[in-house]
Design a protein around this motif. Structure first.
Motif, short mmCIF file in Angstrom:
data_model
loop_
_atom_site.label_atom_id
_atom_site.label_comp_id
_atom_site.label_asym_id
_atom_site.label_seq_id
_atom_site.Cartn_x
_atom_site.Cartn_y
_atom_site.Cartn_z
N GLN A 412 0.82 -0.88 -0.16
CA GLN A 412 0.21 0.42 -0.23
C GLN A 412 0.92 1.58 -0.10
N GLY A 413 0.24 2.59 -0.87
CA GLY A 413 1.71 3.56 -0.94
C GLY A 413 0.85 5.18 -0.38
N TYR A 414 1.95 5.68 0.44
CA TYR A 414 1.62 6.76 0.96
C TYR A 414 1.50 8.01 0.43
N SER A 415 2.04 8.72 1.20
CA SER A 415 1.94 10.17 0.56
C SER A 415 3.61 10.17 1.06
N ASN A 416 4.01 11.43 0.91
CA ASN A 416 5.52 11.20 1.74
C ASN A 416 6.36 10.56 1.83
N LYS A 417 6.50 10.00 0.56
CA LYS A 417 7.68 8.50 -0.12
C LYS A 417 7.51 7.67 1.09
N LEU A 418 6.14 7.05 1.80
CA LEU A 418 5.93 5.43 2.45
C LEU A 418 5.78 5.30 1.61
N ARG A 419 5.69 3.30 1.76
CA ARG A 419 5.07 2.15 2.12
C ARG A 419 5.26 1.41 2.30
N PHE A 420 4.38 0.73 2.86
CA PHE A 420 4.42 -0.20 3.67
C PHE A 420 3.85 -1.49 2.85
N VAL A 421 4.31 -2.96 3.01
CA VAL A 421 4.55 -4.63 2.00
C VAL A 421 4.42 -5.48 3.51
N THR A 422 3.51 -6.06 3.53
CA THR A 422 3.52 -7.24 3.77
C THR A 422 4.00 -8.21 3.06
N VAL A 423 5.16 -9.04 3.28
CA VAL A 423 5.69 -10.20 3.58
C VAL A 423 5.27 -12.41 3.86
N ARG A 424 4.48 -11.97 2.96
CA ARG A 424 3.80 -13.62 2.90
C ARG A 424 4.59 -14.84 3.09
N GLY A 425 4.13 -15.06 4.52
CA GLY A 425 4.54 -16.24 4.62
C GLY A 425 5.79 -16.31 5.79
N ALA A 426 6.48 -15.12 5.67
CA ALA A 426 7.60 -14.52 6.79
C ALA A 426 7.33 -14.14 8.14
N GLY A 427 8.27 -14.14 9.38
CA GLY A 427 8.12 -14.49 10.17
C GLY A 427 8.63 -12.84 10.40
N HIS A 428 9.10 -12.92 11.83
CA HIS A 428 9.87 -12.05 12.41
C HIS A 428 11.23 -11.21 11.39
N MET A 429 11.85 -12.25 10.78
CA MET A 429 13.03 -12.15 10.56
C MET A 429 13.10 -12.43 8.97
#
Length: 451
Positions: A412-429
């Motif tokens: 999902q894209g946001y203003s001010n050059k920020l992007r949020f991404v999930t990684v399917r099936g991955a944990g904390h690392m």
């Protein structure tokens, strides 16, 4: 005060030669087209010294356009050698039970120089003779000074684009360091070429984290459908909410909180004390009664995580010599009191305030990514933190695809050059659990390309 470039050639290359790693068992570094350096960087106004590992890129080492990535692991109090030997370095333990390092096909040094820093100074091989209690602002000050010291000794990388990267509590380390760099650059005496930040499963809003963990556990059927979390939704700092968290930890006792679909390593005990498990979880889940979170020594280890191979490797005397570190220090993944005193006080409101300021500057690219199998810093907690910031969604939630057109996760894209991404099936690392997707995220971000 600022002496980044005013040094003699003898001093510069003297330190580089002294810290150059010639052999990293089982690898002879003469067989590769890049070099690794390991040693100490000191802060001049204190007795603290920070262990660093610098890995040159596999591409043109003389090109000032090659990015430099500073990597910080979290905790607070956990070592960035985990990032080096388990996640993004060129030689890693690919599997939990590997006895030897293997070449990492998806090492981040394929496209960037990598600087791993064991920070604060009470972590890993770093020296903390002052026995001080660390906090977020102070740690950012120290990290800036260490970065300046790195540039003093490796001035040929001063112009390279700098990216700050890391995971977990680096969600606090990185924004505060970025703010310090911005203020440093405003002095117009010397400039650090900071371009952006990449934070994986980052702790940004500790105040809300306990309720996010409970919601995540319920949504993933780790808790019974009738499990009542209402009290936490009303007041996450209440004693009733703390009791609810204890009950939840009892139920999820043998689930790896960092990777809910992964393996949970634990020691079988004839008479297991349930309170020990609760205390172990409490120190990593960071339940608190106010905005200030006190994190002391990680005495009980990290729940469900097995790193005997890395610990044995780094505590081998000969390997310590290859890495030019203090042979008298016993290395732990996260600092323990019998190794050295480590105490830390967190300030969640400060972290959120600084993150908002960075967004307001609109200068830096910011990637926040979360493995969706992590219950310690769930993706819904990062999303909740974003909802508290003054930014707008510019690109709606959508899937993205990686190697062989496989679903990597959602973005999902946001203003001010920020992007949020999930990684399917991955944990904390994420870079350990899904090396292909982690490298894809890095490469696309560095090149300013769409995810």
């Amino acid at each position: 005060m600022i002496q980044i470039l005013i040094l003699t050639v003898v001093h510069i290359y003297g330190l580089q030669i002294e810290d150059k790693v010639t052999y990293l068992p089982p690898f002879n570094m003469t067989d590769f087209n890049f070099s690794i350096f390991s040693g100490y960087l000191s802060i001049t106004d204190s007795n603290q010294s920070f262990h660093y590992v610098f890995v040159q890129s596999q591409i043109n080492n003389l090109n000032n356009n090659v990015p430099l990535v500073l990597w910080l692991n979290g905790g607070p109090g956990c070592s960035s050698m985990i990032g080096f030997l388990q996640e993004i370095g060129p030689f890693v333990f690919l599997n939990d039970d590997d006895e030897s390092l293997q070449f990492n096909e998806y090492s981040w040094n394929r496209v960037a120089h990598l600087l791993f820093l064991e920070s604060p100074s009470g972590v890993g091989f770093s020296h903390n003779p002052l026995n001080i209690t660390f906090n977020d602002s102070q740690t950012a000050d120290h990290n800036l000074k260490v970065l300046q010291e790195f540039y003093s000794n490796y001035p040929e990388y001063q112009k390279n684009p700098l990216w700050l990267a890391g995971e977990s509590y680096a969600g606090a380390y990185i924004p505060l360091l970025a703010e310090k760099i911005k203020k440093f650059n405003d002095l117009e005496v010397a400039v650090i070429n900071l371009q952006g930040m990449m934070i994986g499963n980052g702790v940004t809003n500790l105040t809300h984290l306990p309720i996010s963990q409970l919601i995540y556990q319920k949504e993933h059927q780790l808790l019974p459908p009738t499990f009542d979390i209402t009290a936490c939704e009303k007041d996450v700092t209440s004693e009733e909410c703390e009791d609810i968290n204890y009950d939840a930890w009892k139920i999820t006792k043998r689930i790896n909180p960092y990777d809910i679909y992964g393996y949970c390593y634990y020691e079988e005990k004839e008479n297991e004390n349930e309170l020990d498990w609760i205390q172990e979880m409490k120190q990593f889940m960071m339940i608190h009664n106010d905005n200030i979170v006190k994190v002391t020594n990680h005495e009980l280890g990290v729940p469900c995580v097995q790193i005997d191979n890395i610990q044995n490797y780094l505590n081998d005397v000969q390997n310590k010599r290859y890495l030019h570190v203090d042979e008298n220090i016993q290395w732990f993944m996260c600092s323990k009191s019998h190794n050295k005193q480590f105490k830390y006080v967190s300030d969640p409101p400060l972290v959120m305030k600084v993150l908002q300021e960075l967004l307001n500057f609109d200068l830096f690219t910011i990637l926040l990514y979360n493995g969706d199998a992590d219950s310690v810093v769930p993706w819904i907690d990062t999303l909740q933190a974003l909802q508290k910031l003054k930014i707008t969604i510019t690109e709606q939630w959508r899937p993205y695809y990686v190697k062989n057109n496989q679903l990597g996760g959602y973005t999902q894209g946001y203003s001010n050059k920020l992007r949020f991404v999930t990684v399917r099936g991955a944990g904390h690392m994420v870079p350990q659990n899904d090396r292909i997707t982690a490298f894809y995220l890095l490469n696309q971000t560095l090149n300013g390309e769409a995810l």
